[in-house]
Enzyme design. Structure first.
Site, PDB file in Angstrom:
ATOM      1  CD  GLN B 125       0.133   1.119   3.395  1.00  0.00           C
ATOM      2  OE1 GLN B 125       0.032   2.158   2.616  1.00  0.00           O
ATOM      3  NE2 GLN B 125       0.863   0.918   4.340  1.00  0.00           N
ATOM      4  CB  SER B 128       1.804   7.467   4.963  1.00  0.00           C
ATOM      5  OG  SER B 128       0.872   6.906   5.974  1.00  0.00           O
ATOM      6  CB  SER B 160       2.867  -2.402   5.268  1.00  0.00           C
ATOM      7  OG  SER B 160       1.464  -2.194   4.593  1.00  0.00           O
ATOM      8  CD  GLU B 243      -5.176   0.125   6.634  1.00  0.00           C
ATOM      9  OE1 GLU B 243      -4.005   0.006   7.336  1.00  0.00           O
ATOM     10  OE2 GLU B 243      -5.321   1.078   6.098  1.00  0.00           O
TER      11      GLU B 243
END
Lengths: 332, 379
Positions: B125, B128, B160, B243
């Site tokens: 993903q 951020s 991640s 999520e």
């Protein structure tokens, strides 16, 4: 699997709310605390008209023979509205303790019961107004005579010492009757917790300091969010325990081995902890006004504190859960 | 109200249980945040896929079983109870796939989902950025229009699985005049493409569980835009809800951990230590509460409700439960707790829970504002 209320159950909850919002429960509770039982008894009879004390009474005793989920739902609403009286003793425990014609009186709202059950319920609730007084000792039911009145932190809980007398009956499964008391008390705690949260949210929305509603501040938001989270997660434990009770404590869930004592104790631990957090947080959010005798918050706070220790302390219930979940495992 | 499983669900659970008993590796795999472990976990995903167990809730045409939510929960319970390997492709399975089901084209679903299910394409993903954490709408990475697609530039971080993954998905600012959540586009990008540089970041356990991703003119074809350009915020909210909500944190993981904790207590606990006994009980009760709460959620969803602020209630609850449960295990282990092992790794992992996917503080704001109706305040 369908783990939610039916439409009829939701409707029943709403009709209870409607009835109890229509009556001055607050004043009835204050007068009950002063030993003036009349308004509280009138309220009891009105609740009997829509079947509340008849729910757990079997049909052959003129009751409704409803399931434990309906009973838990009703006790949650009683707890929410702060209804006074020996509801747990009369409408939840007694019908499981004996199968006697006096249950017809319970179903009709005419009989009020007060129980003593050492060591967990040493003081008899409302023993002065109850006409059926029973002390449970192992499998034996005895009459008792009310003694000195004791002063509870929750003033509407009128407690009495007692002297135990003659045996009147036996009960083969007192454990299940006790668990009815735990379940109903847990439901009252959850309801009381919800009342405390809702009043605190209302107050945080309208109370202004430093030019804005205190509910805008994250410090307040996070306190109340924690209460909401704890209550939300206590609720399924309560109704999961009710489902287990309704199945007679047998292996209800092919999801795992159902275990009644484990489930009602887990519900009590979670409901009491959540309600107590709601009470402490509610007081903090209300500030000084919540600390006054006039404000109703104190009545719910005191009730929660009292119920947290009623029908088994938190330590007792944690031990029961631990005993159940460790049973049959290899120990060191 | 009941907690009964029908014959169909029972048969499914039995099949899963038997398959796992026969197939879960006896020796734990290496961490999927190492090159060796990543490859092992990729193989494991292929093994799962061959039994059509890697994404049971997906339609059959993409490699799933059309399983309902309840069956998915049962799968998860069995999966964790069996001590099966962590899901290296969880970003893809539980965040990207639901987004594709809601907003993707059928071409995208056919192209992306089957290799995802088989572990052939593992996803990272890319939400951020250095200056956009909880406040994701502050992101500054851009997608600039070019012939047939978009050119990416900027930086993502705390991505991640990015150290070893094949592809990534995330939001990019495609309209330079768009402010905050306007003018964002949801894109999928090849991490091995020209103009992409991945710099792994070691986590608390020393392994590169996440990475920074630098984009310098990387090309993304139009076919890898999900939804309409400029509509990325709305598309991403689907992912965020997944999520935070039901998908990523099924109760199975906590039920299995609570069960192992009770075992640990039986083997190592001092019966006289009532304080620790109480914490063991509370962890078990918490996992059970979360299981039942999720059954309630599944019932409501099956009857047409949508997942609202309760996904934040979920996250606040399970992330605290996970930390408390592992702290209790470490306290039970005594001086042995500092040695690297399953419980220590679990504890380190649990500490990330209140941070990723919207911090605990953001989640509590959501609970307060959207569930309780408290007024929105300054951020």
């Amino acid at each position: 699997m369908r783990f939610a209320f039916s439409a009829e159950q939701r409707q029943f909850g709403t009709s209870l709310d409607d009835l109890l919002s229509d009556v001055d429960v607050e004043s009835a509770a204050r007068r009950w605390a002063a030993g003036e039982h009349e308004p509280g008894l009138k309220l009891w009879w009105r609740l009997a008209e829509i079947g509340v004390p008849a729910l757990a009474v079997p049909e052959h005793r003129d009751g409704l023979g409803a399931g434990a989920v309906d009973v838990a739902l009703a006790f949650e609403r009683l707890g929410y509205h702060g209804v006074p009286g020996p509801w747990v003793d009369t409408a939840a425990v007694l019908p499981a303790l004996l199968d006697d014609e006096l249950l017809a009186g319970v179903a009709a709202g005419e009989t009020l019961a007060s129980l003593r059950w050492d060591p967990h319920v040493p003081y008899a609730l409302d023993a002065d107004v109850a006409d059926t007084r029973i002390a449970v000792e192992d499998g034996t039911l005895r009459v008792f005579t009310p003694g000195r009145r004791l002063s509870s932190v929750a003033q509407a809980r009128r407690l009495f010492g007692s002297t135990v007398g003659d045996a009147i009956a036996t009960c083969a499964d007192t454990g299940r009757a006790f668990d009815w008391g735990v379940l109903a008390t847990s439901a009252q705690l959850l309801g009381a917790g919800r009342w405390l949260l809702e009043r605190s949210v209302e107050y945080a929305r309208q109370r202004r300091q430093y030019g804005r509603a205190i509910g805008e501040y994250q410090a307040i938001k996070h306190l109340l969010a924690d209460v909401a989270t704890r209550l939300e997660l206590a609720e399924p434990l309560l109704y999961g325990a009710a489902v287990a009770m309704a199945a007679g404590g047998k292996n209800v869930e092919n999801l795992g081995r159902g275990h009644l004592a484990r489930d009602v104790s887990a519900a009590k631990v979670a409901a009491a902890d959540a309600a107590y957090l709601a009470a402490r947080t509610g007081l903090q959010v209300h500030g000084a006004i919540g600390y006054t005798a006039e404000h109703p918050l104190g009545r719910w706070l005191a009730t929660v504190r009292a119920l947290a220790g009623a029908w088994g302390t938190q330590a007792f219930h944690r031990r029961r859960v631990l005993g159940a979940v460790t049973a049959g495992r290899r120990s060191r | 109200m009941d907690l009964e499983l029908d014959a169909h669900a029972l048969a499914f659970r039995e099949e899963v249980r038997e398959w796992l008993a026969d197939n879960v590796p006896r020796e734990p795999l290496a961490s999927f945040d190492t090159a060796e472990g990543f490859a092992q976990h990729r193989d494991w995903e292929a093994t799962l896929a061959a039994a059509r167990l890697s994404a049971v809730s997906w339609p059959e045409e993409y490699g799933g079983r059309d399983a309902g939510l309840l069956e998915w929960l049962l799968f998860e319970e069995e999966y964790y109870a069996a001590g099966a390997p962590g899901r290296v492709n969880q970003n893809g399975l539980f965040m990207l796939a639901p987004t594709l089901f809601s907003h993707g084209t059928s071409e995208q679903r056919r192209r992306i989902l089957p290799p995802m299910a088989r572990g052939e394409q593992v996803w990272a993903q890319a939400w951020s950025e250095p200056d956009a954490g909880s406040d994701i709408a502050a992101l500054r990475s851009t997608a600039t229009r070019t012939e047939g697609g978009w050119l990416l530039s900027g930086q993502k971080t705390w991505s991640s699985r990015a150290a070893f993954a094949d592809r990534a998905f995330g939001l990019f600012r495609s309209d330079p005049d768009g402010e905050r959540h306007r003018g964002l586009t949801y894109l999928m990008v090849d991490l091995r493409a020209e103009g992409v540089r991945v710099r792994p970041i070691a986590q608390l356990d020393g392994e590169p569980g996440f990475a920074e991703i630098f984009f310098d003119g990387a090309f993304v074809p139009d076919s890898d835009v999900i939804g309409q350009p400029g509509d990325g915020w709305r598309v991403a909210m689907t992912t965020a809800n997944n999520e935070r909500g039901l998908s990523l944190r099924s109760p199975g993981r906590f039920l299995a951990a609570a069960d192992r904790l009770v075992d640990l207590w039986c083997r190592r606990g001092d019966p006289a230590d009532t304080a620790l006994a109480g914490r063991v009980v509370d962890a078990w009760i918490g996992a059970r509460a979360y299981q039942l709460y999720t059954f309630g959620t599944v019932t409501r969803l099956a009857e047409g409700a949508t997942l609202g602020p309760e996904s934040s209630v979920n996250k606040v609850f399970w992330s605290h439960l996970d930390v408390a449960l592992h702290e209790t295990a470490l306290d039970l282990l005594g001086p042995e707790a500092e040695l690297r092992g399953e419980w220590l790794d679990g504890w380190l992992f649990s500490l990330a829970g209140p941070i990723y996917g919207g911090t605990d503080q953001i989640q509590r704001n959501t609970v307060a504002e959207r569930l309780l109706g408290l007024p929105r305040g300054p951020r």
